[in-house]
Design an enzyme around this catalytic site. Structure first.
Site, PDB file in Angstrom:
ATOM      1  N   LYS A 234       0.846  -1.193   0.000  1.00  0.00           N
ATOM      2  CA  LYS A 234       0.000   0.000   0.000  1.00  0.00           C
ATOM      3  C   LYS A 234       0.880   1.242   0.000  1.00  0.00           C
ATOM      4  O   LYS A 234       2.004   1.159   0.497  1.00  0.00           O
ATOM      5  CB  LYS A 234      -0.948   0.022   1.201  1.00  0.00           C
ATOM      6  CG  LYS A 234      -0.346  -0.232   2.585  1.00  0.00           C
ATOM      7  CD  LYS A 234       0.671   0.644   3.233  1.00  0.00           C
ATOM      8  CE  LYS A 234       0.615   2.104   3.284  1.00  0.00           C
ATOM      9  NZ  LYS A 234       1.848   2.704   3.939  1.00  0.00           N
TER      10      LYS A 234
ATOM     11  N   TYR B  21      -4.835   4.113   5.961  1.00  0.00           N
ATOM     12  CA  TYR B  21      -5.293   3.334   7.130  1.00  0.00           C
ATOM     13  C   TYR B  21      -6.541   3.970   7.746  1.00  0.00           C
ATOM     14  O   TYR B  21      -7.476   3.275   8.146  1.00  0.00           O
ATOM     15  CB  TYR B  21      -4.197   3.237   8.195  1.00  0.00           C
ATOM     16  CG  TYR B  21      -3.041   2.370   7.790  1.00  0.00           C
ATOM     17  CD1 TYR B  21      -3.188   0.992   7.694  1.00  0.00           C
ATOM     18  CD2 TYR B  21      -1.801   2.916   7.494  1.00  0.00           C
ATOM     19  CE1 TYR B  21      -2.135   0.191   7.303  1.00  0.00           C
ATOM     20  CE2 TYR B  21      -0.739   2.118   7.110  1.00  0.00           C
ATOM     21  CZ  TYR B  21      -0.908   0.755   7.016  1.00  0.00           C
ATOM     22  OH  TYR B  21       0.131  -0.045   6.628  1.00  0.00           O
TER      23      TYR B  21
HETATM   24  P1  NAD Z   1      12.396   1.664   2.231  1.00  0.00           P
HETATM   25  O1  NAD Z   1      12.823   3.026   1.853  1.00  0.00           O
HETATM   26  O2  NAD Z   1      12.871   1.105   3.520  1.00  0.00           O
HETATM   27  O3  NAD Z   1      12.808   0.631   1.093  1.00  0.00           O
HETATM   28  C1  NAD Z   1      12.613   0.917  -0.269  1.00  0.00           C
HETATM   29  C2  NAD Z   1      13.352  -0.088  -1.128  1.00  0.00           C
HETATM   30  O4  NAD Z   1      13.197   0.272  -2.483  1.00  0.00           O
HETATM   31  C3  NAD Z   1      14.865  -0.117  -0.844  1.00  0.00           C
HETATM   32  O5  NAD Z   1      15.324  -1.438  -0.892  1.00  0.00           O
HETATM   33  C4  NAD Z   1      15.446   0.682  -1.982  1.00  0.00           C
HETATM   34  O6  NAD Z   1      16.761   0.277  -2.337  1.00  0.00           O
HETATM   35  C5  NAD Z   1      14.479   0.340  -3.106  1.00  0.00           C
HETATM   36  N1  NAD Z   1      14.445   1.378  -4.150  1.00  0.00           N
HETATM   37  C6  NAD Z   1      14.484   1.150  -5.475  1.00  0.00           C
HETATM   38  N2  NAD Z   1      14.452   2.277  -6.165  1.00  0.00           N
HETATM   39  C7  NAD Z   1      14.409   3.283  -5.261  1.00  0.00           C
HETATM   40  C8  NAD Z   1      14.379   4.693  -5.378  1.00  0.00           C
HETATM   41  N3  NAD Z   1      14.377   5.313  -6.581  1.00  0.00           N
HETATM   42  N4  NAD Z   1      14.343   5.407  -4.240  1.00  0.00           N
HETATM   43  C9  NAD Z   1      14.308   4.814  -3.033  1.00  0.00           C
HETATM   44  N5  NAD Z   1      14.352   3.463  -2.872  1.00  0.00           N
HETATM   45  C10 NAD Z   1      14.391   2.713  -3.985  1.00  0.00           C
HETATM   46  O7  NAD Z   1      10.803   1.629   2.157  1.00  0.00           O
HETATM   47  P2  NAD Z   1       9.816   0.621   2.886  1.00  0.00           P
HETATM   48  O8  NAD Z   1       9.446   1.179   4.199  1.00  0.00           O
HETATM   49  O9  NAD Z   1      10.354  -0.744   2.831  1.00  0.00           O
HETATM   50  O10 NAD Z   1       8.510   0.770   1.954  1.00  0.00           O
HETATM   51  C11 NAD Z   1       8.380   0.085   0.719  1.00  0.00           C
HETATM   52  C12 NAD Z   1       6.873  -0.064   0.382  1.00  0.00           C
HETATM   53  O11 NAD Z   1       6.250  -0.785   1.422  1.00  0.00           O
HETATM   54  C13 NAD Z   1       6.121   1.265   0.283  1.00  0.00           C
HETATM   55  O12 NAD Z   1       5.144   1.174  -0.726  1.00  0.00           O
HETATM   56  C14 NAD Z   1       5.447   1.411   1.629  1.00  0.00           C
HETATM   57  O13 NAD Z   1       4.269   2.181   1.609  1.00  0.00           O
HETATM   58  C15 NAD Z   1       5.163  -0.046   1.959  1.00  0.00           C
HETATM   59  N6  NAD Z   1       5.111  -0.281   3.419  1.00  0.00           N
HETATM   60  C16 NAD Z   1       4.015  -0.894   3.928  1.00  0.00           C
HETATM   61  C17 NAD Z   1       3.919  -1.136   5.272  1.00  0.00           C
HETATM   62  C18 NAD Z   1       2.724  -1.860   5.818  1.00  0.00           C
HETATM   63  O14 NAD Z   1       2.548  -1.874   7.038  1.00  0.00           O
HETATM   64  N7  NAD Z   1       1.910  -2.486   4.989  1.00  0.00           N
HETATM   65  C19 NAD Z   1       4.950  -0.735   6.128  1.00  0.00           C
HETATM   66  C20 NAD Z   1       6.073  -0.120   5.582  1.00  0.00           C
HETATM   67  C21 NAD Z   1       6.133   0.096   4.215  1.00  0.00           C
END
Ligand code: NAD
Length: 379
Positions: free
Chosen positions: A138, A224
């Site tokens: 999401k 949410y």
């Molecule tokens: P994060 O920043 O920790 O990780 C992002 C990942 O994408 C990294 O591995 C990064 O290397 C990669 N990436 C590739 N291209 C990129 C770019 N151009 N810029 C930045 N990163 C890039 O993010 P996250 O917290 O893991 O979130 C990822 C997804 O998961 C999002 O869509 C977020 O909304 C979702 N999320 C959902 C929940 C949930 O509870 N359902 C919780 C956290 C995150």
């Protein structure tokens, strides 16, 4: 006496939820039969950021119906670390360029897209074209148009599509849905829902960059709160009116900081939601003609906590929400069980998000929504 009866009733409901969960596991074991008992869904995580690293991969060590089969990463250094830690064969490791070769890999059944929001559509569509089932984090994408493209690609490829909405597999949330369905607190008249946290980190992070995130607090946390109003009423909204507040423009240069919105529902229920990257808030309050139920916290990784106007404290054993969510998706794919968070749910929420932004752009004017009843509801 009246209160006691209600308490007893709720106690039974709570036990009922637990035994329903147990029964579904038991019936799964019975339904599998001798030839299928080894089959688990092999999942590849795309994007090994913090959510994959600290939540999804550990949860996949405990799932019963799926397992971590592969990874897709743009960071070569992570390949060996993950391969060693999770015993992932080299053949199941991909990068963003060779990702499409996953089509030839039979040990990967599903792809879970956990990238910045603007990359969801591209990777979900490529996964579908590769013939893999898709779980999309999401918010589903950065526009309704992209949500449609994902849904259509999955339909065309004949693969299943689920959203990473973990709360639909979470027992406190299930309990609220059941209260609403059974009208335990009468007709629902009002919901208040808050989903927010204070962001103080790197101002250049992708979540604060509109091109990568699609938007700020509303896209990240607001979904949410929107969801709380929908399972708190059991209905889709018919209108939204919204306001935006900005107090730290030097930090939130590109994305929304705080948004509040009012939603109307077909039954006459109304809701107020708040979402922000500037303050912490995490709760939902559902008020009916005969009482209320409240969850606080309502949308973090748990354990959640809740109480009702009957004096009941809701108590459920804590399990990883991500584990429950991925097992539910696997049971949907493997056993045809209902999809708890279908792609249409992600699209519906994006339609509401777009209506909220439209209302803000029009100075808070009411924007009407016209969903078919039950559109986007999960099973
Ligand atoms: P994060 O920043 O920790 O990780 C992002 C990942 O994408 C990294 O591995 C990064 O290397 C990669 N990436 C590739 N291209 C990129 C770019 N151009 N810029 C930045 N990163 C890039 O993010 P996250 O917290 O893991 O979130 C990822 C997804 O998961 C999002 O869509 C977020 O909304 C979702 N999320 C959902 C929940 C949930 O509870 N359902 C919780 C956290 C995150």
């Amino acid at each position: 006496m009246k209160n006691l009866t209600r308490r007893d009733f709720n106690g039974l409901m709570m036990k009922g939820a637990g035994s329903a969960a147990l029964m579904s596991v038991t019936s799964f074991a019975c339904a599998m039969g001798p030839n299928q008992d080894k089959k688990k869904l092999g999942i590849a995580l795309v994007g090994l950021g913090s959510y994959s690293t600290y939540q999804l991969a550990p949860a996949l060590q405990d799932t019963q119906h799926c397992y971590l089969a592969g990874i897709v990463t743009g960071t070569p250094d992570k390949e060996k670390i993950w391969a060693d830690k999770y015993n992932i064969p080299k053949a199941n490791i991909y990068n963003y360029q060779n990702f499409d070769d996953i089509a030839k890999n039979d040990s990967i059944d599903a792809v879970y897209v956990v990238l910045p929001n603007s990359m969801h559509a591209d990777f979900c569509i490529r996964a579908a074209k590769a013939g893999k089932h898709v779980i999309c984090e999401k918010p589903m994408a950065v526009s309704v148009e992209e949500c449609d493209a994902i849904i259509n690609a999955c339909k065309a490829a004949g693969v299943k599509l689920g959203m990473g909405y973990r709360l639909h597999s979470e027992p406190y949330t299930q309990q609220v849905k059941q209260f609403v369905k059974e009208k335990t607190f009468g007709d629902i008249k009002f919901i208040s829902a808050e989903a927010a946290y204070r962001s103080t980190g790197n101002p250049d992070q992708w979540r604060l960059n509109k091109k990568l995130s699609g938007g700020g607090a509303l896209m990240n946390m607001g979904v949410y709160a929107v969801q709380s109003t929908i399972y708190g009423t059991g209905e889709n909204p018919i209108s939204v009116s919204a306001q935006e507040f900005s107090t730290r423009p030097e930090y939130f240069k590109d994305t929304d900081e705080t948004i509040m919105a009012q939603l109307e529902f077909p039954s006459g229920a109304v809701a107020n939601i708040s979402t922000s990257h500037n303050f912490n808030a995490n709760s939902m309050y559902v008020s009916g003609t005969n009482g209320w139920v409240q969850l606080q916290p309502a949308n973090n990784y748990g354990p959640l906590s809740g109480k009702t106007s009957n004096g009941d404290i809701l108590e459920f054993p804590h399990e990883s929400q991500q584990k429950l969510q991925m097992d539910d998706f696997a049971k949907h794919v493997l056993l045809g069980e209902p999809n708890k968070a279908p792609g249409e749910m992600g699209k519906r929420d994006m339609m509401i998000v777009e209506a909220i932004y439209e209302s803000i752009a029009k100075g808070g004017q009411k924007v009407n929504l016209n969903f078919a009843p039950g559109f986007g509801f999960g099973g």
